[in-house]
Scaffold this motif. Sequence first.
Motif, PDB file in Angstrom:
ATOM      1  N   PHE A  62      -4.475 -11.289  -4.712  1.00 26.98           N
ATOM      2  CA  PHE A  62      -5.199 -12.142  -5.654  1.00 26.98           C
ATOM      3  C   PHE A  62      -6.661 -12.334  -5.242  1.00 26.98           C
ATOM      4  N   GLU A  63      -6.916 -12.476  -3.949  1.00 25.34           N
ATOM      5  CA  GLU A  63      -8.292 -12.672  -3.493  1.00 25.34           C
ATOM      6  C   GLU A  63      -9.133 -11.422  -3.725  1.00 25.34           C
ATOM      7  N   SER A  64      -8.530 -10.245  -3.602  1.00 28.87           N
ATOM      8  CA  SER A  64      -9.250  -9.002  -3.889  1.00 28.87           C
ATOM      9  C   SER A  64      -9.623  -8.924  -5.364  1.00 28.87           C
ATOM     10  N   ILE A  65      -8.723  -9.390  -6.228  1.00 29.62           N
ATOM     11  CA  ILE A  65      -9.026  -9.425  -7.658  1.00 29.62           C
ATOM     12  C   ILE A  65     -10.192 -10.366  -7.936  1.00 29.62           C
ATOM     13  N   CYS A  66     -10.235 -11.503  -7.221  1.00 29.61           N
ATOM     14  CA  CYS A  66     -11.327 -12.466  -7.407  1.00 29.61           C
ATOM     15  C   CYS A  66     -12.676 -11.837  -7.073  1.00 29.61           C
ATOM     16  N   VAL A  67     -12.724 -11.013  -6.032  1.00 30.52           N
ATOM     17  CA  VAL A  67     -13.975 -10.334  -5.666  1.00 30.52           C
ATOM     18  C   VAL A  67     -14.458  -9.465  -6.822  1.00 30.52           C
ATOM     19  N   ILE A  68     -13.539  -8.697  -7.396  1.00 35.04           N
ATOM     20  CA  ILE A  68     -13.894  -7.776  -8.494  1.00 35.04           C
ATOM     21  C   ILE A  68     -14.317  -8.556  -9.735  1.00 35.04           C
ATOM     22  N   LEU A  69     -13.559  -9.589 -10.080  1.00 38.38           N
ATOM     23  CA  LEU A  69     -13.868 -10.371 -11.281  1.00 38.38           C
ATOM     24  C   LEU A  69     -15.240 -11.036 -11.177  1.00 38.38           C
TER      25      LEU A  69
ATOM     26  N   TYR B  43     -17.552  -8.876 -13.647  1.00 36.70           N
ATOM     27  CA  TYR B  43     -17.347  -9.398 -15.003  1.00 36.70           C
ATOM     28  C   TYR B  43     -17.951 -10.777 -15.240  1.00 36.70           C
ATOM     29  N   PHE B  44     -17.920 -11.642 -14.248  1.00 35.32           N
ATOM     30  CA  PHE B  44     -18.425 -13.005 -14.439  1.00 35.32           C
ATOM     31  C   PHE B  44     -19.897 -13.033 -14.865  1.00 35.32           C
ATOM     32  N   PRO B  45     -20.802 -12.260 -14.228  1.00 34.28           N
ATOM     33  CA  PRO B  45     -22.211 -12.329 -14.625  1.00 34.28           C
ATOM     34  C   PRO B  45     -22.483 -11.850 -16.051  1.00 34.28           C
TER      35      PRO B  45
ATOM     36  N   SER C 104     -21.273 -14.024 -21.875  1.00 33.02           N
ATOM     37  CA  SER C 104     -22.417 -14.475 -22.673  1.00 33.02           C
ATOM     38  C   SER C 104     -22.881 -15.868 -22.280  1.00 33.02           C
ATOM     39  N   ILE C 105     -21.928 -16.774 -22.104  1.00 31.10           N
ATOM     40  CA  ILE C 105     -22.303 -18.154 -21.801  1.00 31.10           C
ATOM     41  C   ILE C 105     -22.918 -18.262 -20.407  1.00 31.10           C
ATOM     42  N   VAL C 106     -22.459 -17.419 -19.484  1.00 30.41           N
ATOM     43  CA  VAL C 106     -23.020 -17.416 -18.135  1.00 30.41           C
ATOM     44  C   VAL C 106     -24.447 -16.881 -18.172  1.00 30.41           C
ATOM     45  N   LYS C 107     -24.662 -15.803 -18.920  1.00 29.28           N
ATOM     46  CA  LYS C 107     -26.013 -15.246 -19.037  1.00 29.28           C
ATOM     47  C   LYS C 107     -26.971 -16.250 -19.675  1.00 29.28           C
ATOM     48  N   TYR C 108     -26.488 -16.993 -20.664  1.00 27.11           N
ATOM     49  CA  TYR C 108     -27.334 -17.988 -21.336  1.00 27.11           C
ATOM     50  C   TYR C 108     -27.800 -19.069 -20.364  1.00 27.11           C
ATOM     51  N   TYR C 109     -26.866 -19.652 -19.628  1.00 26.15           N
ATOM     52  CA  TYR C 109     -27.227 -20.759 -18.735  1.00 26.15           C
ATOM     53  C   TYR C 109     -28.065 -20.280 -17.558  1.00 26.15           C
ATOM     54  N   ARG C 110     -27.790 -19.086 -17.054  1.00 18.32           N
ATOM     55  CA  ARG C 110     -28.600 -18.588 -15.946  1.00 18.32           C
ATOM     56  C   ARG C 110     -30.018 -18.244 -16.399  1.00 18.32           C
ATOM     57  N   SER C 111     -30.158 -17.720 -17.591  1.00 17.94           N
ATOM     58  CA  SER C 111     -31.501 -17.469 -18.128  1.00 17.94           C
ATOM     59  C   SER C 111     -32.261 -18.772 -18.318  1.00 17.94           C
ATOM     60  N   LYS C 112     -31.547 -19.791 -18.793  1.00 13.80           N
ATOM     61  CA  LYS C 112     -32.153 -21.110 -18.974  1.00 13.80           C
ATOM     62  C   LYS C 112     -32.592 -21.692 -17.628  1.00 13.80           C
ATOM     63  N   ALA C 113     -31.739 -21.531 -16.618  1.00 17.42           N
ATOM     64  CA  ALA C 113     -32.078 -22.049 -15.287  1.00 17.42           C
ATOM     65  C   ALA C 113     -33.283 -21.322 -14.712  1.00 17.42           C
ATOM     66  N   ALA C 114     -33.359 -20.008 -14.951  1.00 21.20           N
ATOM     67  CA  ALA C 114     -34.508 -19.240 -14.458  1.00 21.20           C
ATOM     68  C   ALA C 114     -35.798 -19.708 -15.107  1.00 21.20           C
ATOM     69  N   SER C 115     -35.744 -20.032 -16.417  1.00 27.32           N
ATOM     70  CA  SER C 115     -36.941 -20.513 -17.118  1.00 27.32           C
ATOM     71  C   SER C 115     -37.373 -21.890 -16.633  1.00 27.32           C
TER      72      SER C 115
ATOM     73  N   ALA D 163     -30.574 -12.405  -8.882  1.00 30.36           N
ATOM     74  CA  ALA D 163     -29.671 -11.275  -8.657  1.00 30.36           C
ATOM     75  C   ALA D 163     -28.543 -11.251  -9.682  1.00 30.36           C
ATOM     76  N   ASP D 164     -28.058 -12.426 -10.086  1.00 28.56           N
ATOM     77  CA  ASP D 164     -27.009 -12.490 -11.109  1.00 28.56           C
ATOM     78  C   ASP D 164     -27.535 -12.014 -12.455  1.00 28.56           C
ATOM     79  N   LEU D 165     -28.767 -12.388 -12.782  1.00 24.70           N
ATOM     80  CA  LEU D 165     -29.359 -11.936 -14.036  1.00 24.70           C
ATOM     81  C   LEU D 165     -29.556 -10.420 -14.015  1.00 24.70           C
ATOM     82  N   ALA D 166     -29.991  -9.883 -12.888  1.00 27.80           N
ATOM     83  CA  ALA D 166     -30.156  -8.433 -12.773  1.00 27.80           C
ATOM     84  C   ALA D 166     -28.814  -7.720 -12.924  1.00 27.80           C
TER      85      ALA D 166
END
Length: 352
Positions: free
Chosen positions: A126-133, A137-139, A142-153, A161-164
């Motif tokens: 399960f922990e190996s799956i968490c690394v991959i996810l 996939y997490f970055p 859509s909602i993650v990209k939105y909030y991280r872009s907002k935080a960057a602004s 690095a997450d945005l990249a």
Amino acid sequence: MSFLVHYEAKINTRVRNIAGYILFAASTFLVLVLDLGTSGRGGIGPYLGLCAISACFGVADAHVQGGMVGDLSLMHPEFIQSFFAGLAASGVLTSGLRLLTKGAFGNSHNGLRKGAILFFAISTFFESICVILYARYFPKLSIVKYYRSKAASEGSTTVSADLAAAGILTDSNRQVASEAKQHERMSHKQLLLENIDYAADLFLIYVLTLSIFPGFLYENTGSHQLGEWYPLVLIAMYNVLDLISRYVPLIQCLKMESRKGLLISILARFLLIPAFYFTAKYGDQGWMILLVSFLGLTNGYLTVCVLTVAPKGYEGPEQNALGNLLVLFLLIGLFAGVSLDWLWLIGKGQEF
């Protein structure tokens, strides 16, 4: 504090969290390697190896818990509820596996070791799956990209690095705005002074909880009808109620947001110390199960209330920093609680 701000600017959340998740998976796998390599034998060598692996678990937990809470705080504080519900769910899963392995291997030769091997094998998977996810996939959500872009602004430098990784490159104008806002952001010292009561809340929650759970439940519960199953049932009840309570704040009318109310409730929990002492000495197993359930219920509920209320009203960089500071006090409380857990043995030793 200026050093911490500079350090935070250099270390991005992606590197921190991925390193933590990888260390979790690797450490769990190393427990298996250590056991199989020594055929389950004891000795000073395996003991020191196990201590080193345990230290790695602590480092991994600090990386992941601090990084994720900081990251989720700058997105939306309510996301923290889901993260901490996941932590509680892992406790329920652990209890379920322990009960399963107890039933399957309890009467067999080396049953405890076989159950532990099965548990760590499943955990590694399960922990190996968490690394991959998280890494792949997490970055890209859509909602993650939105909030991280907002935080960057708003000036956050820890999400680059997450945005990249999500395919979002900040242009020069956004970088200029971020550099300008970096000078306007509150320092760690200012954030801590404004939220010292929340930091104290988390410290006190986990000092109490870890001074009772799980050590006291294994050492001071006496002999009861459930026999060897009794401490396992107590641990399972704590984990189940801890999980359920972390969803209670989703009901807005049941969510406690008063700073004074939270502090009073957390201080009132210390009445559980004499309650546990006298219940273990004079009460039966039904009262102890009820008390343990209440411990789990209040632990999860108050933790989520504090961590979802505290970041409100701040911009992304401050929310990220505040989330990390609060987790620092949570972990200090956890360490202090585990260290104080042995004090229960003083009174027990006097009885013999």
